[in-house]
Scaffold this motif. Structure first.
Motif, mmCIF file in Angstrom:
data_model
loop_
_atom_site.group_PDB
_atom_site.id
_atom_site.type_symbol
_atom_site.label_atom_id
_atom_site.label_comp_id
_atom_site.label_asym_id
_atom_site.label_seq_id
_atom_site.Cartn_x
_atom_site.Cartn_y
_atom_site.Cartn_z
ATOM 1 N N GLN A 129 0.830 -1.208 0.000
ATOM 2 C CA GLN A 129 0.000 0.000 0.000
ATOM 3 C C GLN A 129 0.864 1.259 0.000
ATOM 4 O O GLN A 129 0.577 2.223 -0.717
ATOM 5 N N ALA A 130 1.926 1.251 0.803
ATOM 6 C CA ALA A 130 2.811 2.423 0.847
ATOM 7 C C ALA A 130 3.486 2.654 -0.495
ATOM 8 O O ALA A 130 3.583 3.793 -0.978
ATOM 9 N N LEU A 131 3.954 1.590 -1.130
ATOM 10 C CA LEU A 131 4.640 1.732 -2.420
ATOM 11 C C LEU A 131 3.690 2.190 -3.524
ATOM 12 O O LEU A 131 4.098 2.904 -4.450
ATOM 13 N N SER A 132 2.429 1.791 -3.441
ATOM 14 C CA SER A 132 1.470 2.159 -4.484
ATOM 15 C C SER A 132 0.795 3.500 -4.214
ATOM 16 O O SER A 132 0.057 4.008 -5.068
ATOM 17 N N GLY A 133 1.044 4.074 -3.028
ATOM 18 C CA GLY A 133 0.402 5.342 -2.683
ATOM 19 C C GLY A 133 -1.025 5.185 -2.215
ATOM 20 O O GLY A 133 -1.746 6.173 -2.079
ATOM 21 N N ALA A 134 -1.451 3.944 -1.966
ATOM 22 C CA ALA A 134 -2.820 3.694 -1.521
ATOM 23 C C ALA A 134 -2.965 4.016 -0.042
ATOM 24 O O ALA A 134 -1.986 4.109 0.702
ATOM 25 N N SER A 135 -4.186 4.166 0.402
ATOM 26 C CA SER A 135 -4.451 4.357 1.830
ATOM 27 C C SER A 135 -3.972 3.140 2.611
ATOM 28 O O SER A 135 -4.059 2.004 2.134
ATOM 29 N N ILE A 136 -3.463 3.384 3.812
ATOM 30 C CA ILE A 136 -3.015 2.299 4.668
ATOM 31 C C ILE A 136 -4.214 1.818 5.483
ATOM 32 O O ILE A 136 -4.817 2.589 6.236
ATOM 33 N N THR A 137 -4.570 0.559 5.328
ATOM 34 C CA THR A 137 -5.759 0.021 5.973
ATOM 35 C C THR A 137 -5.396 -0.663 7.279
ATOM 36 O O THR A 137 -4.618 -1.620 7.300
ATOM 37 N N VAL A 138 -5.944 -0.178 8.365
ATOM 38 C CA VAL A 138 -5.704 -0.738 9.694
ATOM 39 C C VAL A 138 -7.031 -1.213 10.267
ATOM 40 O O VAL A 138 -8.006 -0.452 10.303
ATOM 41 N N TYR A 139 -7.051 -2.448 10.728
ATOM 42 C CA TYR A 139 -8.257 -2.975 11.348
ATOM 43 C C TYR A 139 -8.237 -2.684 12.840
ATOM 44 O O TYR A 139 -7.193 -2.768 13.491
ATOM 45 N N GLY A 140 -9.388 -2.344 13.393
ATOM 46 C CA GLY A 140 -9.455 -1.954 14.784
ATOM 47 C C GLY A 140 -8.836 -0.583 14.968
ATOM 48 O O GLY A 140 -8.713 0.206 14.020
ATOM 49 N N ASP A 141 -8.402 -0.287 16.191
ATOM 50 C CA ASP A 141 -7.797 1.027 16.448
ATOM 51 C C ASP A 141 -6.285 1.006 16.302
ATOM 52 O O ASP A 141 -5.618 2.010 16.551
ATOM 53 N N GLY A 142 -5.727 -0.144 15.889
ATOM 54 C CA GLY A 142 -4.284 -0.244 15.666
ATOM 55 C C GLY A 142 -3.482 -0.469 16.929
ATOM 56 O O GLY A 142 -2.253 -0.522 16.881
ATOM 57 N N SER A 143 -4.156 -0.639 18.063
ATOM 58 C CA SER A 143 -3.436 -0.847 19.316
ATOM 59 C C SER A 143 -3.078 -2.318 19.537
ATOM 60 O O SER A 143 -2.277 -2.639 20.424
ATOM 61 N N GLN A 144 -3.673 -3.216 18.742
ATOM 62 C CA GLN A 144 -3.322 -4.627 18.872
ATOM 63 C C GLN A 144 -1.853 -4.811 18.499
ATOM 64 O O GLN A 144 -1.306 -4.071 17.679
ATOM 65 N N THR A 145 -1.217 -5.794 19.105
ATOM 66 C CA THR A 145 0.228 -5.939 18.932
ATOM 67 C C THR A 145 0.583 -7.242 18.225
ATOM 68 O O THR A 145 -0.160 -8.222 18.270
ATOM 69 N N ARG A 146 1.750 -7.213 17.590
ATOM 70 C CA ARG A 146 2.334 -8.388 16.972
ATOM 71 C C ARG A 146 3.847 -8.323 17.163
ATOM 72 O O ARG A 146 4.414 -7.272 17.496
ATOM 73 N N SER A 147 4.515 -9.455 16.918
ATOM 74 C CA SER A 147 5.967 -9.537 16.986
ATOM 75 C C SER A 147 6.431 -10.160 15.676
ATOM 76 O O SER A 147 5.980 -11.250 15.321
ATOM 77 N N PHE A 148 7.335 -9.479 14.964
ATOM 78 C CA PHE A 148 7.660 -9.859 13.593
ATOM 79 C C PHE A 148 9.083 -10.408 13.479
ATOM 80 O O PHE A 148 10.044 -9.756 13.869
ATOM 81 N N CYS A 149 9.190 -11.605 12.918
ATOM 82 C CA CYS A 149 10.475 -12.292 12.773
ATOM 83 C C CYS A 149 10.855 -12.348 11.295
ATOM 84 O O CYS A 149 10.050 -12.763 10.455
ATOM 85 N N TYR A 150 12.080 -11.958 10.976
ATOM 86 C CA TYR A 150 12.533 -11.985 9.587
ATOM 87 C C TYR A 150 12.743 -13.430 9.133
ATOM 88 O O TYR A 150 13.152 -14.297 9.908
ATOM 89 N N VAL A 151 12.479 -13.683 7.875
ATOM 90 C CA VAL A 151 12.401 -15.052 7.380
ATOM 91 C C VAL A 151 13.719 -15.817 7.513
ATOM 92 O O VAL A 151 13.715 -17.022 7.788
ATOM 93 N N SER A 152 14.864 -15.165 7.358
ATOM 94 C CA SER A 152 16.134 -15.887 7.493
ATOM 95 C C SER A 152 16.334 -16.382 8.917
ATOM 96 O O SER A 152 16.866 -17.483 9.142
ATOM 97 N N ASP A 153 15.916 -15.580 9.903
ATOM 98 C CA ASP A 153 15.984 -16.035 11.290
ATOM 99 C C ASP A 153 15.059 -17.222 11.506
ATOM 100 O O ASP A 153 15.411 -18.185 12.208
ATOM 101 N N MET A 154 13.874 -17.184 10.913
ATOM 102 C CA MET A 154 12.931 -18.289 11.071
ATOM 103 C C MET A 154 13.482 -19.569 10.476
ATOM 104 O O MET A 154 13.388 -20.651 11.085
ATOM 105 N N VAL A 155 14.068 -19.491 9.294
ATOM 106 C CA VAL A 155 14.633 -20.678 8.658
ATOM 107 C C VAL A 155 15.751 -21.268 9.512
ATOM 108 O O VAL A 155 15.832 -22.495 9.701
ATOM 109 N N THR A 156 16.604 -20.420 10.064
ATOM 110 C CA THR A 156 17.659 -20.904 10.952
ATOM 111 C C THR A 156 17.059 -21.621 12.154
ATOM 112 O O THR A 156 17.556 -22.679 12.581
ATOM 113 N N GLY A 157 15.973 -21.064 12.706
ATOM 114 C CA GLY A 157 15.311 -21.711 13.831
ATOM 115 C C GLY A 157 14.752 -23.079 13.472
ATOM 116 O O GLY A 157 14.883 -24.040 14.249
#
Length: 340
Positions: free
Chosen positions: A211-239
């Motif tokens: 969305q950012a690259l295309s200039g489109a609106s950024i769509t957020v569900y809820g109020d955006g206060s929900q949390t996540r933890s993001f792992c990069y794929v190379s770290d995941m493969v090593t795991g």
């Protein structure tokens, strides 16, 4: 009916490995890592959500064979009669829009498909690794989530086909291990991102980047206060590789993910530092059963495997944005984002 590409005739000096779901996002990265180790790799995928484009490098390798088949069906004879040292099961749609599109198939992939692969592991003596998911914790009432937590899953909700399917797959895997029929390892994967994410699969990183690259609106569900933890794929493969090769007593399920927790709105800001955008953030109702908080306790992975993520969120996002930027068509209009 199945279809095979490549003959797998050159085995090198390594192990013979089956990667179910190997044309998917994580599976294709895992396939490349196994080939780099010197393994002979058989990739099994029905291409429901995987893509041959993900295997562009691997498929031309003399030690890589691709078999198009669905693990819900009996395995092709070329596999069922084969010999394997390791079997990785990553075969299941993993984003809500994809797994909710055909919930019966999603459930059967996790249950029937896992049973088929476990029988193959039992017959050949292969070590078996199941990629389970943080979704088995549901909308957690314990934070951060550790492996002893039994979860808060709605068994009849729209996400249950995936959540409960993976829970059942874990049950099958550990029953095989307890009975001495196969040596199994179970990884509970938390949110993973990186190159080869599909822009239209509904996952939050790929959608925000596209969305950012295309200039489109950024769509957020809820109020955006929900949390996540993001792992990069190379770290995941090593795991995953480290867990599969772990010897010793059965370690039980192990969380693999990045323990850095951030709000969805914080992720929008992180991506905005890399891809400046003046497009507005548009709010939408939160989907049913969407988890409010998600963060792995990885103490067990550190202690038993000596594993923890190495790639920072900033570096991982830059790599992801670079990959999307090199594919203009991929940054067109993604599906609406969810927090998964």
């Amino acid at each position: 009916m199945s279809k095979t590409i490549g003959d797998g005739s050159m085995t090198g000096g390594g192990k013979r490995v089956l990667v179910a779901g190997g044309a998917g996002f994580i599976g294709s990265h895992l396939t490349e890592a196994l080939l780099a180790e010197g393994c002979e790799v058989v990739v099994l995928d029905n291409l429901q959500t995987g893509s041959m484009d993900n295997l562009r490098t691997a498929i031309g390798h003399p030690r890589c064979t691709f078999v198009e088949a669905d693990i819900v069906q009996p395995l092709p004879s070329s596999l069922s009669a084969g010999r394997f040292d390791e079997i990785y099961n990553l075969a299941c749609a993993a984003s809500p829009p994809a797994y909710q599109a055909d919930p019966e198939h999603t459930m059967m992939t996790s249950v029937v498909g896992t049973a088929h692969l476990l029988r193959l592991a039992a017959r050949t003596g292969a070590r078996f690794l199941l990629t389970s998911t943080s979704e088995i914790y549901g909308d957690p009432e314990v934070h951060p989530q550790h492996e002893d937590y039994r979860g808060n899953v709605n068994p009849i909700g729209p996400r249950a086909c995936y959540d409960e399917g993976k829970r059942a797959a874990e049950t099958l895997a550990f029953d095989y291990d307890r009975a001495g029929r196969a040596t199994v390892r179970v990884a509970r994967i938390f949110n993973t991102y990186g190159p080869r994410l599909s822009p239209d699969d509904g996952r939050v990183v790929s959608n925000f980047v596209a969305q950012a690259l295309s200039g489109a609106s950024i769509t957020v569900y809820g109020d955006g206060s929900q949390t996540r933890s993001f792992c990069y794929v190379s770290d995941m493969v090593t795991g995953l590789l480290t867990l599969m090769r772990h010897d010793g007593p059965q370690p039980g399920p192990i969380n693999l993910g990045n323990p850095r927790e951030l709000r969805i709105l914080d992720l929008v800001e992180e991506i905005g530092r890399i891809v400046p955008s003046t497009a507005p953030v548009v709010g939408r109702p939160l989907p049913i059963d969407d988890p409010r908080r998600r963060r792995p306790d990885i103490a067990k992975a550190k202690q038993i495997l000596g594993w923890e993520p190495r790639v920072s969120l900033e570096e991982g996002l830059r790599q992801t944005v670079a990959w999307f930027s090199a594919r203009p068509a991929a940054a067109a209009m993604p599906r609406l984002a969810v927090a998964s």
